[in-house]
Design a protein around this motif. Structure first.
Motif, PDB file in Angstrom:
ATOM      1  N   MET A  40       0.853  -1.181   0.000  1.00 47.58           N
ATOM      2  CA  MET A  40       0.000   0.000   0.000  1.00 47.58           C
ATOM      3  C   MET A  40       0.893   1.237   0.000  1.00 47.58           C
ATOM      4  N   VAL A  41       0.888   1.959  -1.116  1.00 46.78           N
ATOM      5  CA  VAL A  41       1.744   3.128  -1.286  1.00 46.78           C
ATOM      6  C   VAL A  41       1.004   4.361  -0.771  1.00 46.78           C
ATOM      7  N   LEU A  42       1.661   5.117   0.094  1.00 48.44           N
ATOM      8  CA  LEU A  42       1.084   6.356   0.599  1.00 48.44           C
ATOM      9  C   LEU A  42       1.504   7.489  -0.341  1.00 48.44           C
ATOM     10  N   LEU A  43       0.516   8.032  -1.052  1.00 46.62           N
ATOM     11  CA  LEU A  43       0.804   9.070  -2.042  1.00 46.62           C
ATOM     12  C   LEU A  43       0.867  10.431  -1.383  1.00 46.62           C
ATOM     13  N   TYR A  65      -2.950   1.952  -3.425  1.00 51.41           N
ATOM     14  CA  TYR A  65      -2.479   3.195  -2.821  1.00 51.41           C
ATOM     15  C   TYR A  65      -3.564   3.775  -1.941  1.00 51.41           C
ATOM     16  N   ILE A  66      -3.106   4.646  -1.079  1.00 44.88           N
ATOM     17  CA  ILE A  66      -3.997   5.441  -0.257  1.00 44.88           C
ATOM     18  C   ILE A  66      -3.410   6.845  -0.254  1.00 44.88           C
ATOM     19  N   GLY A  85      -8.953   6.333  -1.008  1.00 45.05           N
ATOM     20  CA  GLY A  85      -8.762   5.071  -0.308  1.00 45.05           C
ATOM     21  C   GLY A  85      -8.375   3.965  -1.267  1.00 45.05           C
ATOM     22  N   PRO A  86      -7.973   2.836  -0.739  1.00 41.77           N
ATOM     23  CA  PRO A  86      -7.554   1.718  -1.584  1.00 41.77           C
ATOM     24  C   PRO A  86      -8.738   1.105  -2.334  1.00 41.77           C
ATOM     25  N   SER A  87      -8.435   0.429  -3.430  1.00 41.59           N
ATOM     26  CA  SER A  87      -9.480  -0.251  -4.190  1.00 41.59           C
ATOM     27  C   SER A  87      -9.546  -1.734  -3.846  1.00 41.59           C
ATOM     28  N   LEU A  88      -8.465  -2.291  -3.296  1.00 36.42           N
ATOM     29  CA  LEU A  88      -8.438  -3.703  -2.929  1.00 36.42           C
ATOM     30  C   LEU A  88      -9.102  -3.932  -1.578  1.00 36.42           C
ATOM     31  N   SER A  89      -9.699  -5.087  -1.417  1.00 36.79           N
ATOM     32  CA  SER A  89     -10.188  -5.482  -0.098  1.00 36.79           C
ATOM     33  C   SER A  89      -8.969  -5.872   0.744  1.00 36.79           C
ATOM     34  N   ALA A 110      -2.505   6.584  11.484  1.00 37.13           N
ATOM     35  CA  ALA A 110      -3.903   6.642  11.043  1.00 37.13           C
ATOM     36  C   ALA A 110      -4.156   5.662   9.890  1.00 37.13           C
ATOM     37  N   VAL A 111      -3.216   5.566   8.960  1.00 36.57           N
ATOM     38  CA  VAL A 111      -3.386   4.650   7.831  1.00 36.57           C
ATOM     39  C   VAL A 111      -3.315   3.203   8.313  1.00 36.57           C
TER      40      VAL A 111
END
Length: 173
Positions: A40-43, A65-66, A85-89, A110-111
């Motif tokens: 999960m990449v934090l943009l 990504y988030i 928010g992310p698209s994956l479950s 928080a993430v």
């Protein structure tokens, strides 16, 4: 008058070596070929770090990504602005958060909390740099490639007033 010339803290070669070492630790800890890791990449800041780290990972990965930020084009942190928010479950998944810098750790915490609320069974974090501050961060990263002094840093994805994310190394003002 203070020196306005930026100081190169880390060259591209040094960053690559640090990311290679960090990836080796991640590969050991997440070696499960039948269980893809969600990276999960934090943009926006972690985009360059993730691009350099991903080819060094040996397990199957899914990338998402988030976009959450405390800075909103400022140098001083504010309340978190959740932009995407992310698209994956994430339910039942192993998640590796990739971020550019850990200073106070508010956004990273928080993430991570969000991922756990979404049902992730394991959440770990990898940061390119950790800033050495007098006060401890509210969260510790599981993997840290490099440390930097308590100065404003930019380059390799980190911005200087939304510019210089493409600087070839990590620089301090």
């Amino acid at each position: 008058m203070p020196n306005k010339t930026p100081e190169c803290l880390y060259s591209l070669a040094h960053i690559d070596g640090a990311l290679t070492a960090m990836a080796a630790r991640i590969n050991t800890d997440f070696d499960a070929p039948s269980d893809p890791l969600v990276v999960m990449v934090l943009l926006k800041g972690a985009l360059v770090t993730a691009g350099a780290l991903l080819p060094k990972l040996t397990m199957p990965v899914e990338v998402d990504y988030i976009h959450a930020s405390r800075y909103r084009d400022n140098r001083a942190g504010q309340q978190i602005d959740w932009r995407a928010g992310p698209s994956l479950s994430l339910a039942g998944r192993r998640v590796l958060l990739v971020d550019d810098i850990l200073d106070r750790g508010v956004t990273l915490q928080a993430v991570a909390d969000y991922c756990r609320e979404q049902g992730a069974r394991r959440v770990a974090s990898a940061v390119l740099v950790q800033k050495i501050l007098p006060q401890a961060a509210v969260v510790e990263a599981d993997y840290v490639a490099l440390t930097v002094p308590d100065r404003y840093v930019y380059g390799f994805g980190m911005d200087n007033a939304e510019l210089e994310r493409n600087a070839p190394g990590i620089f301090a003002l």
